[in-house]
Design a protein around this motif. Sequence first.
Motif, PDB file in Angstrom:
ATOM      1  N   PRO A  24      54.549  -5.485  21.616  1.00 37.57           N
ATOM      2  CA  PRO A  24      53.092  -5.590  22.405  1.00 37.57           C
ATOM      3  C   PRO A  24      52.175  -6.921  21.838  1.00 37.57           C
ATOM      4  CG  PRO A  24      53.141  -4.006  20.512  1.00 37.57           C
ATOM      5  CD  PRO A  24      54.325  -4.468  20.728  1.00 37.57           C
ATOM      6  N   GLY A  25      51.752  -7.401  22.956  1.00 36.56           N
ATOM      7  CA  GLY A  25      50.991  -8.860  22.504  1.00 36.56           C
ATOM      8  C   GLY A  25      51.766  -9.959  22.928  1.00 36.56           C
ATOM      9  N   LEU A  26      53.228  -9.766  23.212  1.00 36.56           N
ATOM     10  CA  LEU A  26      53.702 -10.999  23.698  1.00 36.56           C
ATOM     11  C   LEU A  26      53.733 -11.044  25.160  1.00 36.56           C
ATOM     12  CD1 LEU A  26      55.988 -13.297  23.022  1.00 36.56           C
ATOM     13  CD2 LEU A  26      57.813 -11.149  23.432  1.00 36.56           C
ATOM     14  N   THR A  27      53.184 -12.363  25.474  1.00 38.48           N
ATOM     15  CA  THR A  27      53.052 -12.515  26.860  1.00 38.48           C
ATOM     16  C   THR A  27      53.766 -13.513  27.498  1.00 38.48           C
ATOM     17  OG1 THR A  27      50.931 -13.625  26.426  1.00 38.48           O
ATOM     18  CG2 THR A  27      50.890 -11.202  26.798  1.00 38.48           C
ATOM     19  N   LEU A  41      53.827  -4.908  26.761  1.00 34.85           N
ATOM     20  CA  LEU A  41      52.815  -4.194  27.180  1.00 34.85           C
ATOM     21  C   LEU A  41      52.049  -5.159  28.194  1.00 34.85           C
ATOM     22  CD1 LEU A  41      50.559  -1.949  26.294  1.00 34.85           C
ATOM     23  CD2 LEU A  41      49.779  -3.862  24.949  1.00 34.85           C
ATOM     24  N   TYR A  42      51.845  -4.343  29.121  1.00 35.10           N
ATOM     25  CA  TYR A  42      51.104  -5.201  30.513  1.00 35.10           C
ATOM     26  C   TYR A  42      49.867  -5.709  29.902  1.00 35.10           C
ATOM     27  CZ  TYR A  42      48.205  -6.045  34.441  1.00 35.10           C
ATOM     28  OH  TYR A  42      47.313  -6.564  35.446  1.00 35.10           O
ATOM     29  N   SER A  43      49.462  -6.934  30.335  1.00 36.92           N
ATOM     30  CA  SER A  43      48.230  -7.633  29.898  1.00 36.92           C
ATOM     31  C   SER A  43      47.864  -8.160  31.238  1.00 36.92           C
ATOM     32  CB  SER A  43      48.272  -8.550  28.979  1.00 36.92           C
ATOM     33  OG  SER A  43      47.155  -9.367  28.885  1.00 36.92           O
ATOM     34  N   PRO A  44      46.319  -7.837  31.635  1.00 38.24           N
ATOM     35  CA  PRO A  44      45.990  -8.610  32.948  1.00 38.24           C
ATOM     36  C   PRO A  44      45.998 -10.160  32.850  1.00 38.24           C
ATOM     37  CG  PRO A  44      44.598  -6.871  32.185  1.00 38.24           C
ATOM     38  CD  PRO A  44      45.495  -6.983  31.189  1.00 38.24           C
ATOM     39  N   ALA A  45      46.195 -10.718  31.702  1.00 32.64           N
ATOM     40  CA  ALA A  45      46.286 -12.075  31.486  1.00 32.64           C
ATOM     41  C   ALA A  45      47.740 -12.667  31.306  1.00 32.64           C
ATOM     42  CB  ALA A  45      45.285 -12.638  30.125  1.00 32.64           C
ATOM     43  N   GLY A  46      48.433 -11.796  31.242  1.00 36.67           N
ATOM     44  CA  GLY A  46      49.951 -12.046  31.108  1.00 36.67           C
ATOM     45  C   GLY A  46      50.765 -12.070  32.460  1.00 36.67           C
TER      46      GLY A  46
END
Length: 282
Positions: free
Chosen positions: A187-190, A209-214
């Motif tokens: 998580p945190g890797l984008t 982990l999905y990220s809206p900014a990723g």
Amino acid sequence: MTVEPTVTATVPSFAALHHRPGEPLLLPNAWDHASAAALAARGFAAIGTTSLAVAAAAGLPDGRGATREQTLGLALTLGSEPYLLSVDAEDGFSDDPGEVAELARQLWSVGVVGINLEDGLGPVARHAAKIVAVKAAVPGLFVNARTDTYWTGDGGGGDGAAGTVGTDTLHRLDAYQQAGADGVFVPGLTDPDRIRLLVRHLDVPLNILYSPAGPTLSRLADLGVARVSLGSFLYRRALGAALDAVADIVAGRLPGGTTPSYAEVCAPDSSVSVSRPANSSG
């Protein structure tokens, strides 16, 4: 003691969802029966839990080992439902590999097919020993080994410059996959380039982990990611929607967004048609 399933067909199907090139498993994370059933009714055959929501609902801190009983209670509620369930178990709620293996046995016995275990940047050997113990006790349980180098760390040992992943990240993930982890989670890797490098390095499926900014889901699929988790995102969005609705009402506006009917919430699993997990005869 090794726990073997009464019915084994369900578990390989969960593992198989991680081995579909170009089609990663999108794993939404639920926090109670209603949220899980609603997601299953939308066609999600596999659902995870989120430790943040479990902790927040009980007024307890996340990631501090305070929610073992609440986690087991939610697994008991959801494990017999007609979807594949993976449980976020923080670090296993113990530093003792044997105790973590016992937790895994309990989860498996109520129908859970996957477990997420995080290292919290603790000793690599200790986390690897937990994985070994869990796989020895419950061979069919899908162990997703998480490292927090990109979540609470510096990106992998201080050398995670552009175009590299970081030696600490690689060291940890290598140890976990050698210990028997079925998949690994960062998580945190984008960064797309780092994700691509990590996919090429690993012998097991990579969970992001999905990220809206990723990267988007389709972009992650192109990079070779095998599983995309939503983590606490849906829970936090639900809280945000509640606050937005209250603000709209106070302002005299009609609340926007989707609002399930009373009847739909009372019977949220009426349209679920995926296979029921069966890891025990109870």
